[in-house]
Write a protein that holds these residues in place. Sequence first.
Motif, PDB file in Angstrom:
ATOM      1  N   LYS A  26       0.826  -1.202   0.000  1.00  0.00           N
ATOM      2  CA  LYS A  26       0.000   0.000   0.000  1.00  0.00           C
ATOM      3  C   LYS A  26       0.865   1.259   0.000  1.00  0.00           C
ATOM      4  O   LYS A  26       0.606   2.221  -0.699  1.00  0.00           O
ATOM      5  N   ALA A  30       0.507   4.306  -2.448  1.00  0.00           N
ATOM      6  CA  ALA A  30       0.175   5.657  -2.017  1.00  0.00           C
ATOM      7  C   ALA A  30       1.172   6.644  -2.611  1.00  0.00           C
ATOM      8  O   ALA A  30       0.815   7.716  -3.077  1.00  0.00           O
ATOM      9  N   GLU A  34       0.465  10.039  -5.135  1.00  0.00           N
ATOM     10  CA  GLU A  34       0.827  11.386  -4.743  1.00  0.00           C
ATOM     11  C   GLU A  34       1.761  12.061  -5.741  1.00  0.00           C
ATOM     12  O   GLU A  34       1.594  13.210  -6.096  1.00  0.00           O
ATOM     13  N   SER A 244     -15.586   7.887  -0.673  1.00  0.00           N
ATOM     14  CA  SER A 244     -14.352   7.544   0.033  1.00  0.00           C
ATOM     15  C   SER A 244     -13.185   7.417  -0.944  1.00  0.00           C
ATOM     16  O   SER A 244     -12.068   7.843  -0.649  1.00  0.00           O
ATOM     17  N   THR A 248      -9.768   9.756  -0.686  1.00  0.00           N
ATOM     18  CA  THR A 248      -8.448   9.180  -0.451  1.00  0.00           C
ATOM     19  C   THR A 248      -7.578   9.268  -1.703  1.00  0.00           C
ATOM     20  O   THR A 248      -6.468   8.750  -1.716  1.00  0.00           O
ATOM     21  N   ASN A 268     -12.257  18.528   2.580  1.00  0.00           N
ATOM     22  CA  ASN A 268     -11.163  17.566   2.547  1.00  0.00           C
ATOM     23  C   ASN A 268      -9.985  18.170   1.781  1.00  0.00           C
ATOM     24  O   ASN A 268     -10.157  18.813   0.748  1.00  0.00           O
TER      25      ASN A 268
ATOM     26  N   SER C 155      -9.411   3.433   5.493  1.00  0.00           N
ATOM     27  CA  SER C 155      -9.025   4.093   4.252  1.00  0.00           C
ATOM     28  C   SER C 155      -9.087   5.609   4.382  1.00  0.00           C
ATOM     29  O   SER C 155      -8.146   6.308   4.057  1.00  0.00           O
ATOM     30  N   VAL C 156     -10.230   6.109   4.849  1.00  0.00           N
ATOM     31  CA  VAL C 156     -10.404   7.560   4.861  1.00  0.00           C
ATOM     32  C   VAL C 156      -9.657   8.199   6.031  1.00  0.00           C
ATOM     33  O   VAL C 156      -8.877   9.126   5.839  1.00  0.00           O
ATOM     34  N   THR C 157      -9.863   7.670   7.242  1.00  0.00           N
ATOM     35  CA  THR C 157      -9.245   8.304   8.408  1.00  0.00           C
ATOM     36  C   THR C 157      -7.767   7.946   8.545  1.00  0.00           C
ATOM     37  O   THR C 157      -6.918   8.826   8.653  1.00  0.00           O
ATOM     38  N   GLY C 159      -5.948   6.042   6.321  1.00  0.00           N
ATOM     39  CA  GLY C 159      -5.268   6.073   5.029  1.00  0.00           C
ATOM     40  C   GLY C 159      -4.276   4.944   4.813  1.00  0.00           C
ATOM     41  O   GLY C 159      -3.282   5.103   4.129  1.00  0.00           O
TER      42      GLY C 159
END
Lengths: 519, 304, 305
Positions: A26, A30, A34, A244, A248, A268, C155-157, C159
């Motif tokens: 992950k 990620a 980014e 969601s 994210t 957000n 996922s959201v909080t 991550g």
Amino acid sequence: MKRKQLWFICILFIAIGLLVGCTGEKNGEAGKTEEGNEDNRTLTIALGTDMVSFDVHNHNNTSTEAIHINMFNYLVKRNNETGEMEPDLAESYENIDDLTWEFKLKDGVTFHNGDALTSADVKYSLERVATDTTLLDHANYKTIKEVEVIDDTTFRIHTHEPDPALLNRISRIGSSILPANYIEENGFDHFLANPIGTGPFEFVEWVRDDRIVLKTYGDYFDEKNEEWDEIVYRIIPENSTRVSELLTGGVDMAVNIPPSDWVRVNENEGTYLTQGISNRTLMIFLRSTEGYPTEDRRVREALDLAIDNQAIVDNILGGAGTPTITRVGPGDVGHAEHLYNTYNYDPERAKELLAEAGFKDGFEMTLHSPRGRYLQDAEIAEMVAGMLAEIGVTINIEFMEWSNYLELRNAGENKDAYLLGLGNSMFDAANALDYYRYDRFIGQLDYRNDEVEELLAAAEQNMDAEERNEQYIKIQELLAEDVAHLVLHQESINIGVVDHIDYKPTMDEMIYIDSITRK
Amino acid sequence: MGEQSKAIIDADSQVYMRKRNGTIKRWSKLLLRSKTGTVGLLIVFFITLVAVFAPILAPHDPNAINPGGLHVPPSWMEGGSAEHLLGTDNLGRDILSRIIYGSQVSLLVGIAAVLLSGIIGVCIGLIAGFYGGLLDNILMRFVDSFLAIPTILFSLVFLAVFGPSIITLIIVLGLTNWTSYARLVRGEVLSIKERDFVRAARSIGVKNNKIIIRHLLPNVISTFIVISTLSVASTIILESSLSFLGLGIQPPTVSWGTVLSDGRDYLATSWWLATFPGIAITITVLGIIFLGDWLRDVLDPRTK
Amino acid sequence: MMHYIVRRMLQIIPVLLIISFIVFTLVFIAGDPVALMLPEDAALEEIEQLRESLGLNEPFYIQYGNYVFRMIQGDFGESFRYGQDALSVVLERLPATFELAIAAIVIAIMIAIPFGIWSATKQNSSIDLIATGAAVVGKAMPNFWLGIMLILLFSVTLGVLPVSGRGSIAHLILPAITLGTGIAAEMTRLIRSSMLEILNQDYIRTAKSKGIKSVHVIYKHAFRNALIPFVTITALQTSTLIGGALITETVFAWPGIGQLLIQAVNTRDMAIVQACVMIIAAIVILMNLLADIIYRILDPRIKLN
């Protein structure tokens, strides 16, 4: 004993390994999203429903067209800002007489397999939808009699009757130009599995209920796309999951963001909400059939007066949406401005009207409604029911899954009322007001207004644009007077976007990839 | 002679039954000894009271919308009001009232569906176990067939065809749950029918359906009760899953499943919409399962 | 053993026939698909033509007979939504659902074994009560609620995990936990009770009285014996797993058979619905058969008849 312990340790290690492995992977991922701001040339868009089919003439589904629009072209296209018709595949066109239009195709247009676009492709495509009665979009094209090929790039469209809306007709869903040779050689099934068009993006793959992938077509005839190499549409049916994913950064854009999440998307870090008005209008269709309370004009007016359209827009739609009395919105040919952005609300008068009509103590009626098809449709139906309860009308809502809903209406088994959100991809009053034609809904709605019938018939073939316009405005006034159905509001389009992308939705609910740019 | 032997058989069968089921006095003693059993019974009793007295207990009309007061948080939170103890939902309806009224439908569907499946399952189990042979074989293949289709899948197809309503929901849940009754009851019957009082009854020519009704049925009641309690719990859960798929109870009727599934879009913004019905379901299921486990311990001869 | 397996295999045939009958009847009652296959204003003759060519004018039993006959040849009809053989569409989706189901079982086992053993060895203690309570809560939580909450949390909080879709192992974790929790609850209860049963048996008591340390006793004897029903229980959860997958797949946009079926039901793509139900039923039956066979192999006390 040792063996058992080993066994346990093994399980433990597998568990830890799994967890570590996953988090490790992950992290890598990620990082990728980014740094993707500048270099990532893949655009990922989250949709709520899967595409129906690549048969462009046979789906009649706006969100499917919103994908196709990037793979196929129409002969002309409507400029969403000015509302003018502009050439797309056609370089020029001319109205030779009431029944004939002559078009000239642009040079250098090729399909994704390299074949050049010719008049024969146009003939094949338009005649297919105009003559094959089993196609879902046939009804909108049956005015076309034939396409006459003059030479490779010149052709004429002949209509059965004068058709003032022909240009609008061929700028929309169901009139994409298909590759005639390719289909003839390989069969239509091959085309459906490996579709090619003339658009800026070509097909890569379609994994059903999961994703649709397109890539840039290098030989596109018009302005080349400089922003994206690859487009991935992901199908995410559950609202909260789609939101969601956006929050994210799992996707770059997500459609149909529910109003309750607008603040979250805006607050957000890294995402914002972009909104526009759609030309889709939410309406409650009423039965004027003998024996139903809504047969009485006074009852229909009472229902209309009891609904506070602005309250629905403010409370359920987060203020986005426009109350209206007519379905012909701004930007549509024949739009009646004075009936737009206004509504009638007077519950006291509504009660009086009900009493006059003999329903002093109210009555009970059924409202069919889809759920999840239009923005907050279920909430709107329940809110309407609550408002009508105030004047003594009890509404039993029947939420229906879409195909049941269609079947019910087709069979004429619908009860007093049903809720529907109708777009108008023709941007012409003819399309919108045809819903009030008596013949169209015998046994289903049975609304009949002879003056409207006459005007509809006259306007449909009237080549005098100005007079036609006035006829349509007159029809809308008559309908408002008669409260044929309950027009609620024009819907908004709400799309969540990541910060580094610029996008503004257009009224036709299409998502033109070319208009999506990086900041 | 005939009358006399019948009386002996009856007495015998009743002794057997009493040995298995016990008396109320023994039950209450056993109940108080089990902590979880007592808790379970209290919860179930409480929920039933709420359902029965819903119109008195609910502070508001569960369907009264209020456009001015949407998403009001529970009263103890900032912005909450004393008028709505558990807050309001996306249409301004009082959540507490919806949960109170929802208990009616959730329990009704749970109990009615379980009764329906119990009746079907017990009948089939009795017949299959008692008669045996080809009939048993055929009936058990039916059981296998229904067991092979996942409940929710069958419900999905069934409700899509017949349309969702309380009645169809009860029917479909009844049609999918009977298999466990049939299997267990059949097993019970197979063992009971070898007992002396049944053999004796047969030997003196008591009619088959009489044997089933007088001797077998009372003896499988305990099995029926145990499965039933646990089935009510799974039915309540299943109802909420069907609501999620849009095939649950339709408005204006309220059930816990619909309240929970309507609230799912607001979990991140107004958590109370979906959380309280979720808690109601969890507590109820917890109570029912505790009660069911205790009943099984008490009624099942193997665990004695 | 062979004799037993053959007999069980033969029993499958009538079961599949009954299932096909149930499904066919439901689809038959659902009404004919022609209305959805043609545009709103299709002429009556066209409707009639299509009905005729699809064999929809035949009486029920002939239609059913034809259906079974074609099904035996592996032909479940053509999906009108995909314009493709229904069976191949369904088979295409199976791997995704299998992947999810296996991951869910792994997670369920990782939760259930320690908790089950723990609460069995400390019967009626507060640990036992908490474990039992947790198992019930796990069972009572609707899948969709748990799934959404997990997404919001992980996922959201936090991550740390991707939200949805199928891809890397990381994508698998949240849906697998969602689907596995309900099964874990069931498994914990079953492991606890089968452990209890064995712990109370004479040979364990004897072992204990001989002074063998209790940890040893538990692992050496009880756990091994408790494994037997456990294996079969795992196989018997197939039906529950596939049912739960229906909802989990929707929440996590997982392109498996569950989503396929929901879409097929919504669009009235009855060829897919029938193929889905038949294939799922066949899988469940085979898993149950497998469970029985393993049970018999593992437990020598059971006679093969």
